[in-house]
Motif scaffolding. Structure first.
Motif, PDB file in Angstrom:
ATOM      1  N   CYS A 252       0.840  -1.195   0.000  1.00 22.36           N
ATOM      2  CA  CYS A 252       0.000   0.000   0.000  1.00 22.36           C
ATOM      3  C   CYS A 252       0.878   1.249   0.000  1.00 22.36           C
ATOM      4  O   CYS A 252       1.734   1.414   0.876  1.00 22.36           O
ATOM      5  CB  CYS A 252      -0.906   0.007   1.231  1.00 22.36           C
ATOM      6  SG  CYS A 252      -1.962   1.491   1.327  1.00 22.36           S
ATOM      7  N   PRO A 253       0.697   2.148  -0.984  1.00 18.65           N
ATOM      8  CA  PRO A 253       1.532   3.360  -1.030  1.00 18.65           C
ATOM      9  C   PRO A 253       1.191   4.369   0.061  1.00 18.65           C
ATOM     10  O   PRO A 253       1.991   5.274   0.317  1.00 18.65           O
ATOM     11  CB  PRO A 253       1.221   3.937  -2.414  1.00 18.65           C
ATOM     12  CG  PRO A 253      -0.141   3.419  -2.758  1.00 18.65           C
ATOM     13  CD  PRO A 253      -0.239   2.067  -2.115  1.00 18.65           C
ATOM     14  N   ASP A 254       0.024   4.217   0.732  1.00 17.90           N
ATOM     15  CA  ASP A 254      -0.377   5.171   1.763  1.00 17.90           C
ATOM     16  C   ASP A 254       0.130   4.785   3.154  1.00 17.90           C
ATOM     17  O   ASP A 254       0.696   5.609   3.869  1.00 17.90           O
ATOM     18  CB  ASP A 254      -1.897   5.314   1.789  1.00 17.90           C
ATOM     19  CG  ASP A 254      -2.438   5.952   0.517  1.00 17.90           C
ATOM     20  OD1 ASP A 254      -1.726   6.802  -0.058  1.00 17.90           O
ATOM     21  OD2 ASP A 254      -3.549   5.592   0.100  1.00 17.90           O
ATOM     22  N   CYS A 255      -0.078   3.517   3.536  1.00 24.38           N
ATOM     23  CA  CYS A 255       0.286   3.103   4.896  1.00 24.38           C
ATOM     24  C   CYS A 255       1.406   2.071   4.939  1.00 24.38           C
ATOM     25  O   CYS A 255       1.908   1.753   6.016  1.00 24.38           O
ATOM     26  CB  CYS A 255      -0.945   2.563   5.628  1.00 24.38           C
ATOM     27  SG  CYS A 255      -1.597   1.018   4.933  1.00 24.38           S
TER      28      CYS A 255
ATOM     29  N   THR B  17       1.409  -4.654   3.735  1.00 19.32           N
ATOM     30  CA  THR B  17       1.688  -5.653   2.691  1.00 19.32           C
ATOM     31  C   THR B  17       0.518  -6.606   2.464  1.00 19.32           C
ATOM     32  O   THR B  17       0.601  -7.454   1.581  1.00 19.32           O
ATOM     33  CB  THR B  17       2.937  -6.470   3.067  1.00 19.32           C
ATOM     34  OG1 THR B  17       2.728  -7.093   4.344  1.00 19.32           O
ATOM     35  CG2 THR B  17       4.165  -5.577   3.134  1.00 19.32           C
ATOM     36  N   ILE B  18      -0.543  -6.470   3.253  1.00 16.35           N
ATOM     37  CA  ILE B  18      -1.716  -7.338   3.060  1.00 16.35           C
ATOM     38  C   ILE B  18      -2.719  -6.580   2.195  1.00 16.35           C
ATOM     39  O   ILE B  18      -3.429  -5.685   2.657  1.00 16.35           O
ATOM     40  CB  ILE B  18      -2.343  -7.724   4.411  1.00 16.35           C
ATOM     41  CG1 ILE B  18      -1.307  -8.407   5.310  1.00 16.35           C
ATOM     42  CG2 ILE B  18      -3.537  -8.635   4.197  1.00 16.35           C
ATOM     43  CD1 ILE B  18      -1.831  -8.771   6.689  1.00 16.35           C
ATOM     44  N   CYS B  19      -2.752  -6.917   0.918  1.00 19.10           N
ATOM     45  CA  CYS B  19      -3.608  -6.225  -0.042  1.00 19.10           C
ATOM     46  C   CYS B  19      -4.351  -7.266  -0.871  1.00 19.10           C
ATOM     47  O   CYS B  19      -3.773  -8.288  -1.268  1.00 19.10           O
ATOM     48  CB  CYS B  19      -2.788  -5.311  -0.951  1.00 19.10           C
ATOM     49  SG  CYS B  19      -1.748  -4.121  -0.055  1.00 19.10           S
ATOM     50  N   TYR B  20      -5.614  -6.982  -1.161  1.00 16.85           N
ATOM     51  CA  TYR B  20      -6.457  -7.909  -1.901  1.00 16.85           C
ATOM     52  C   TYR B  20      -6.701  -7.383  -3.312  1.00 16.85           C
ATOM     53  O   TYR B  20      -6.960  -6.193  -3.506  1.00 16.85           O
ATOM     54  CB  TYR B  20      -7.804  -8.096  -1.189  1.00 16.85           C
ATOM     55  CG  TYR B  20      -7.669  -8.551   0.244  1.00 16.85           C
ATOM     56  CD1 TYR B  20      -7.401  -9.878   0.547  1.00 16.85           C
ATOM     57  CD2 TYR B  20      -7.793  -7.639   1.291  1.00 16.85           C
ATOM     58  CE1 TYR B  20      -7.269 -10.300   1.862  1.00 16.85           C
ATOM     59  CE2 TYR B  20      -7.662  -8.043   2.608  1.00 16.85           C
ATOM     60  CZ  TYR B  20      -7.394  -9.386   2.891  1.00 16.85           C
ATOM     61  OH  TYR B  20      -7.259  -9.803   4.187  1.00 16.85           O
ATOM     62  N   ALA B  21      -6.595  -8.279  -4.274  1.00 19.71           N
ATOM     63  CA  ALA B  21      -6.816  -7.889  -5.665  1.00 19.71           C
ATOM     64  C   ALA B  21      -8.296  -7.610  -5.895  1.00 19.71           C
ATOM     65  O   ALA B  21      -9.158  -8.365  -5.436  1.00 19.71           O
ATOM     66  CB  ALA B  21      -6.346  -9.000  -6.604  1.00 19.71           C
TER      67      ALA B  21
ATOM     68  N   CYS C 218      -6.198  -2.195   0.330  1.00 17.12           N
ATOM     69  CA  CYS C 218      -5.366  -2.406   1.515  1.00 17.12           C
ATOM     70  C   CYS C 218      -6.232  -2.860   2.690  1.00 17.12           C
ATOM     71  O   CYS C 218      -7.302  -2.284   2.939  1.00 17.12           O
ATOM     72  CB  CYS C 218      -4.621  -1.117   1.859  1.00 17.12           C
ATOM     73  SG  CYS C 218      -3.687  -1.192   3.399  1.00 17.12           S
ATOM     74  N   LYS C 219      -5.774  -3.868   3.408  1.00 14.39           N
ATOM     75  CA  LYS C 219      -6.536  -4.365   4.547  1.00 14.39           C
ATOM     76  C   LYS C 219      -6.520  -3.379   5.704  1.00 14.39           C
ATOM     77  O   LYS C 219      -7.502  -3.253   6.446  1.00 14.39           O
ATOM     78  CB  LYS C 219      -5.954  -5.704   5.016  1.00 14.39           C
ATOM     79  CG  LYS C 219      -6.710  -6.312   6.185  1.00 14.39           C
ATOM     80  CD  LYS C 219      -6.126  -7.638   6.611  1.00 14.39           C
ATOM     81  CE  LYS C 219      -6.915  -8.233   7.784  1.00 14.39           C
ATOM     82  NZ  LYS C 219      -6.364  -9.534   8.223  1.00 14.39           N
ATOM     83  N   ALA C 220      -5.415  -2.631   5.847  1.00 13.86           N
ATOM     84  CA  ALA C 220      -5.280  -1.736   6.996  1.00 13.86           C
ATOM     85  C   ALA C 220      -6.066  -0.446   6.811  1.00 13.86           C
ATOM     86  O   ALA C 220      -6.900  -0.094   7.662  1.00 13.86           O
ATOM     87  CB  ALA C 220      -3.801  -1.418   7.236  1.00 13.86           C
TER      88      ALA C 220
END
Length: 327
Positions: A45-48, A51-55, A67-69
């Motif tokens: 995620c470029p903001d936070c 590394t846990i990101c869903y397509a 982004c999960k966060a």
């Protein structure tokens, strides 16, 4: 006689035909690996920085993640020099490869025809690529103890057309008869190293920058221009009078002259006219091409894409034509 590098097979590691044979996922993987090399292409995620990101690929086919966060959506180019792009990623990869294949610069008219886009689109895209090239020189200091650097300046722009009749012609060398648009490109080039190029109104104005960008202990070679006299206070200098020769008693500025030759040939053969505000971009492009002239076009292409993926959206060329219309 040894074969020139550009004529060897090692210089051709990427071609337009190879890019066109790539699948859509293959093109995406090129941008993914260059955008997030630390995670081998796994999105971050470029903001936070999570590394846990869903397509969540959109119906049009554009790859995006959530982004999960922070629950924010982003794409491969979000927050980069190619942010808010309207052309397919394959077109951008073709554009970078075609831009790198030219050794003295790229004509924007030819660029627009090859990509089948408007001249304005090609113009802005090329300047974004030049901005990516320049990002590799940001804060760079050349030279060092025992190293040799060359300093020289060359004037560009501000041409005053002579009058038709010989009796009406003026002495264009005099300051009052000049256009005021003439600028000097000052090159700082390390032997077997990098080239730095900056634009100034006069050579004297470049002295503080030279002191900052060339490391202490460097032996500096320069011509007999009085503008370089203040450099003696910081550097060991070797001066050369070009009326006596190209290289005299070891003093030589041929490396800087080689850079100027590339820039002038690009101006005469491709660009034809370089407006003052953009001169520094063209000078930095010529420096990048001069430094990487012995690198394959595939490595050059991946290098520029990587620099573009690590750069923020362009301040100068994001919404360039829209600002012109608004004003």
């Amino acid at each position: 006689m040894a074969q020139h590098f550009l004529l060897s097979a090692g210089a051709r590691s990427l071609s337009a035909a190879k890019i066109m044979r790539m699948s859509d996922s293959g093109v995406e993987n090129v941008f993914l690996r260059l955008r997030w090399p630390e995670t081998d292409g796994k999105p971050v995620c470029p903001d936070c920085g999570c590394t846990i990101c869903y397509a969540c690929r959109r119906p049009a086919g554009q790859l995006r993640w959530r982004c999960k966060a922070c629950r924010g959506d982003f794409s491969i180019t979000s927050g980069t020099l190619f942010a808010w792009h309207k052309l397919p990623l394959r077109t951008y990869l073709l554009a970078v490869a075609g831009f790198c294949n030219e050794v003295k610069g790229k004509s924007m008219l030819a660029f627009s025809r090859e990509l089948d886009v408007q001249y304005k689109t090609a113009f802005v895209l090329a300047h974004k690529l030049r901005e990516a090239m320049a990002s590799s020189m940001k804060g760079l200091q050349i030279g060092g103890e025992g190293r040799v650097a060359e300093v020289d300046g060359a004037y560009f722009g501000g041409h005053v057309r002579p009058a038709n009749r010989a009796a009406d012609r003026i002495d264009r060398r005099r300051a009052e008869n000049q256009s005021g648009k003439r600028r000097v490109v000052v090159a700082m080039r390390e032997r077997d190293g990098r080239t730095l190029a900056q634009v100034f109104g006069a050579e004297e104005a470049a002295v503080p920058v030279i002191r900052q960008r060339i490391a202490l202990g460097t032996v500096v070679h320069a011509d007999e221009s009085p503008a370089w006299n203040p450099l003696h206070a910081k550097f060991a200098m070797q001066r050369i009078n070009h009326q006596d020769g190209y290289s005299v008693d070891g003093a030589c500025t041929n490396g800087a002259e080689s850079f100027f030759s590339r820039l002038r040939r690009g101006e005469l053969g491709h660009h034809h006219h370089i407006a003052g505000p953009y001169l520094v971009r063209y000078a930095q492009e010529a420096a990048w091409r001069e430094d990487l002239r012995r690198v394959s076009n595939g490595e050059q292409t991946h290098g520029i894409v990587g620099l573009a993926m690590q750069s923020s959206p362009s301040v100068d060329f994001c919404g360039y034509w829209q600002r012109a219309q608004a004003s």
